[in-house]
Design a protein around this motif. Sequence first.
Motif, PDB file in Angstrom:
ATOM      1  N   LYS A  14       0.831  -1.214   0.000  1.00  0.00           N
ATOM      2  CA  LYS A  14       0.000   0.000   0.000  1.00  0.00           C
ATOM      3  C   LYS A  14       0.863   1.261   0.000  1.00  0.00           C
ATOM      4  O   LYS A  14       0.479   2.282  -0.548  1.00  0.00           O
ATOM      5  N   ASP A  15       2.023   1.207   0.647  1.00  0.00           N
ATOM      6  CA  ASP A  15       2.920   2.362   0.763  1.00  0.00           C
ATOM      7  C   ASP A  15       4.320   1.921   0.341  1.00  0.00           C
ATOM      8  O   ASP A  15       5.052   1.316   1.126  1.00  0.00           O
ATOM      9  N   LEU A  16       4.693   2.221  -0.894  1.00  0.00           N
ATOM     10  CA  LEU A  16       5.973   1.766  -1.430  1.00  0.00           C
ATOM     11  C   LEU A  16       7.144   2.285  -0.613  1.00  0.00           C
ATOM     12  O   LEU A  16       8.056   1.524  -0.288  1.00  0.00           O
ATOM     13  N   GLU A  17       7.118   3.552  -0.236  1.00  0.00           N
ATOM     14  CA  GLU A  17       8.227   4.122   0.539  1.00  0.00           C
ATOM     15  C   GLU A  17       8.388   3.424   1.884  1.00  0.00           C
ATOM     16  O   GLU A  17       9.509   3.118   2.297  1.00  0.00           O
ATOM     17  N   GLY A  18       7.281   3.173   2.562  1.00  0.00           N
ATOM     18  CA  GLY A  18       7.348   2.487   3.850  1.00  0.00           C
ATOM     19  C   GLY A  18       7.878   1.072   3.716  1.00  0.00           C
ATOM     20  O   GLY A  18       8.673   0.610   4.546  1.00  0.00           O
ATOM     21  N   SER A  19       7.465   0.368   2.672  1.00  0.00           N
ATOM     22  CA  SER A  19       7.938  -1.005   2.457  1.00  0.00           C
ATOM     23  C   SER A  19       9.409  -1.031   2.066  1.00  0.00           C
ATOM     24  O   SER A  19      10.163  -1.890   2.529  1.00  0.00           O
ATOM     25  N   ILE A  20       9.826  -0.093   1.217  1.00  0.00           N
ATOM     26  CA  ILE A  20      11.248  -0.011   0.866  1.00  0.00           C
ATOM     27  C   ILE A  20      12.073   0.215   2.129  1.00  0.00           C
ATOM     28  O   ILE A  20      13.072  -0.467   2.360  1.00  0.00           O
ATOM     29  N   PRO A 118       5.107  -3.952   6.677  1.00  0.00           N
ATOM     30  CA  PRO A 118       3.987  -3.009   6.762  1.00  0.00           C
ATOM     31  C   PRO A 118       2.668  -3.510   6.164  1.00  0.00           C
ATOM     32  O   PRO A 118       1.607  -2.993   6.504  1.00  0.00           O
ATOM     33  N   ASP A 119       2.710  -4.532   5.295  1.00  0.00           N
ATOM     34  CA  ASP A 119       1.492  -5.047   4.668  1.00  0.00           C
ATOM     35  C   ASP A 119       1.068  -6.398   5.209  1.00  0.00           C
ATOM     36  O   ASP A 119       0.181  -7.036   4.659  1.00  0.00           O
TER      37      ASP A 119
END
Length: 145
Positions: A14-20, A118-119
């Motif tokens: 859902k949040d690419l920056e957070g997952s990266i 995060p997901d």
Amino acid sequence: MNDTGLSHIAFVVKDLEGSISFYEHYAGMTVIHRREAGGAIRAVAWLTDFSRPFALVLVESEALDDTPLGPFGHLGVACARREDVDRLAQQAAREGILRKAPTDSGPPVGYWTYIADPDGNTLELSHGQAIAFTIEDAQRLNPEA
């Protein structure tokens, strides 16, 4: 490097920056490719730890419905030291994302812990798993494989 065999695993996020950020910190990975997309997919990033030709593909989308990997199914990452597993598990506990405290299961499983990304996907951090040696033994016993 040979670009054949198991090459990647892909997760909808859902949040690419957070997952990266999560995979850079907890799995020691680095972004090697990134692009904006269209339609149901907003953006894509490939990450690797440079140890083999393998990438974690993160696909940012609100529209794609996917089930997380876990709680038992997991992406496994080996750590260089047992202390690394402990340090990262302690940090995950402080962040409220520790799924399973570090456990020593002996050979060949080794020392391991589960952390939620995060997901909701599960990341296993381990030390002392005998995967490389098991592969070498299997190749020695079956050189034609």
